[in-house]
Write an enzyme that holds these catalytic residues in place. Structure first.
Site, PDB file in Angstrom:
ATOM      1  N   ARG A  36       5.339  -0.589   6.032  1.00 19.19           N
ATOM      2  CA  ARG A  36       5.055  -1.939   5.537  1.00 19.19           C
ATOM      3  C   ARG A  36       4.584  -1.807   4.090  1.00 19.19           C
ATOM      4  O   ARG A  36       3.509  -1.269   3.817  1.00 19.19           O
ATOM      5  CB  ARG A  36       3.982  -2.635   6.373  1.00 19.19           C
ATOM      6  CG  ARG A  36       3.685  -4.058   5.865  1.00 19.19           C
ATOM      7  CD  ARG A  36       2.760  -4.820   6.785  1.00 19.19           C
ATOM      8  NE  ARG A  36       1.407  -4.317   6.745  1.00 19.19           N
ATOM      9  CZ  ARG A  36       0.674  -4.062   7.824  1.00 19.19           C
ATOM     10  NH1 ARG A  36       1.191  -4.209   9.028  1.00 19.19           N
ATOM     11  NH2 ARG A  36      -0.556  -3.621   7.702  1.00 19.19           N
ATOM     12  N   ASP A  38      -3.282   0.941   9.019  1.00 20.81           N
ATOM     13  CA  ASP A  38      -3.470   0.299   7.724  1.00 20.81           C
ATOM     14  C   ASP A  38      -3.862   1.349   6.684  1.00 20.81           C
ATOM     15  O   ASP A  38      -4.342   2.433   7.023  1.00 20.81           O
ATOM     16  CB  ASP A  38      -4.554  -0.776   7.826  1.00 20.81           C
ATOM     17  CG  ASP A  38      -4.405  -1.852   6.773  1.00 20.81           C
ATOM     18  OD1 ASP A  38      -3.552  -1.689   5.876  1.00 20.81           O
ATOM     19  OD2 ASP A  38      -5.143  -2.854   6.839  1.00 20.81           O
TER      20      ASP A  38
END
Length: 308
Positions: free
Chosen positions: A180, A130
Site C-alpha cells: 500500500r 503499517d
C-alpha cells in the site's frame, strides 16, 4: 511551514495532555474517526459495505513499553477478527509494530504479529503491517518479509517520501508482496525524506508506475494499493495504467474515513476497488496531528469545533 509545525507539535507531551482533555478536540477528531471503540469502527465498516466499499480497521496507539500492553493489543485484534467474521464484514485489520511491543522486544513483536496473521489467514482475512517513522523502517520490512514467507494474505505500507523507498519497493516486488503506497506522514529530515509536495508527488508517481508495471508483468503478484486523497495525482496514475493496458480492477485505492467520501463513492461506481481506513481508540493525539499536517486546511474544522 505549517505542516512542519503540526508534525513537531505531534511530539509534544504537554500539548497532548492539554488537547486531549478539551471537548472541542474530541468533537474535531470525529471528522476522521467514527468513535473510540471497536464497535464504532465495525458499524462504520458495515455502512461502507452497503455502498460496495471495503475497509481497513486499526486501533490507534504506538510505542507501548510493557509486554502486557502488547499482549493486550494482540488479544484485541484477535477479538476484532472474530467480530468481523461474525458480522460478515469486508474489514481487514492493520497493526503498528511498536503497538505490538517492538520497543520491548523484537522477538515478542514477531510472535504476536505471527499470532494475528495466523488467525487472519485461517479466517480468510488479510493483515496489514503499517509503517512508522524511518527509525523503524528496516525492522518493519524485516519482520514483514518473514511474515510474508508464511502468510500470503499480508500487506505492508510503503512511504513514498522516503528516499530509500525505490530500493525497498524492488525488494518487496521480488517476493510478490502486497504494497500500500502512501505519501508519508512523519516528521523526517531532508536527507531521509523529500520535503516539498512536488518532490513527494513525483516520488509517489514513480513508485506507483513501477508497481503497475510489475502487476502487468505478473497478474498473480500481490495486491497493488494506492493510498491517497490527492485526486490529481491518482488521475495521473490511472492514465498511466490505461495507456499501458492495465485495467482499473488490477489495483485498489485506499482513503481515510471522513476524507473525500464522495470521491470514494464515485470511484466505486466507476468500477474501482476502494477501501476506507477506519481508525478508532483513545490514543488519537499523534495520529490526529499527522492528519492535520497532511492537509493544514483541516484546521478550519478545529476552529469550527471551538466556536461551534
Amino acid at each position: 511551514m505549517l505542516r512542519g509545525v503540526l508534525l513537531k507539535a505531534s511530539g509534544s507531551p504537554w500539548l497532548k495532555d492539554h488537547l486531549m482533555r478539551r471537548r472541542f478536540a474530541s468533537r474535531a477528531v470525529r471528522k476522521f474517526m467514527p468513535g473510540e471503540h471497536l464497535e464504532d469502527a465495525l458499524d462504520a465498516a458495515a455502512n461502507f459495505r452497503q455502498h460496495g466499499i471495503g475497509t481497513v480497521i486499526t486501533q490507534l496507539g504506538e510505542n507501548v513499553t510493557q509486554r502486557s500492553q502488547a499482549e493486550g493489543v494482540c488479544q484485541h485484534y484477535l477479538h476484532a477478527l472474530e467480530e468481523v467474521r461474525s458480522r460478515g464484514l469486508d474489514a481487514e485489520p492493520s497493526v503498528k509494530l511498536t503497538q505490538l511491543g517492538l520497543d520491548v522486544s523484537q522477538d515478542l513483536c514477531a510472535q504476536l504479529l505471527d499470532t494475528i496473521a495466523a488467525r487472519a489467514d485461517a479466517l480468510g482475512n488479510y493483515l496489514w503491517v503499517d509503517m512508522e517513522g524511518s527509525a523503524y523502517t528496516d525492522v518493519t520490512l524485516e519482520l514483514y518479509r518473514a511474515l510474508r514467507s508464511k502468510y500470503r494474505r499480508t500487506g505492508v505500507a510503503l512511504q513514498a517520501y522516503l528516499r530509500r523507498s525505490p530500493n525497498d519497493l524492488e525488494q518487496l516486488l521480488s517476493i510478490g508482496a502486497t504494497v500500500r503506497l502512501v505519501k508519508g506522514a512523519y516528521r523526517e529530515p531532508a536527507d531521509i525524506a523529500f520535503q516539498g509536495k512536488q518532490h513527494v508527488d513525483e516520488a509517489y508517481y514513480a513508485l506507483a508506475t513501477r508497481m503497475l508495471r510489475a502487476k502487468k508483468d505478473d497478474a498473480n503478484s500481490g495486491r497493488m494499493i494506492f493510498g491517497t486523497h490527492d485526486m490529481r495525482l491518482f488521475e495521473r496514475v490511472v492514465k498511466f495504467a490505461s495507456d499501458n493496458g492495465i485495467a482499473g480492477t488490477a489495483y485498489e485505492v485506499h482513503m481515510l474515513y471522513g476524507i473525500r467520501t464522495n470521491d470514494q463513492l464515485r470511484l466505486v461506481k466507476e468500477g474501482y476497488k476502494v477501501r476506507a481506513l477506519i481508525s478508532y481508540g483513545t490514543a488519537w493525539f499523534q495520529w490526529y496531528m499527522r492528519r492535520l499536517a497532511e492537509k493544514p486546511s483541516n484546521l478550519w474544522f478545529v476552529v469550527r469545533s471551538i466556536v461551534g
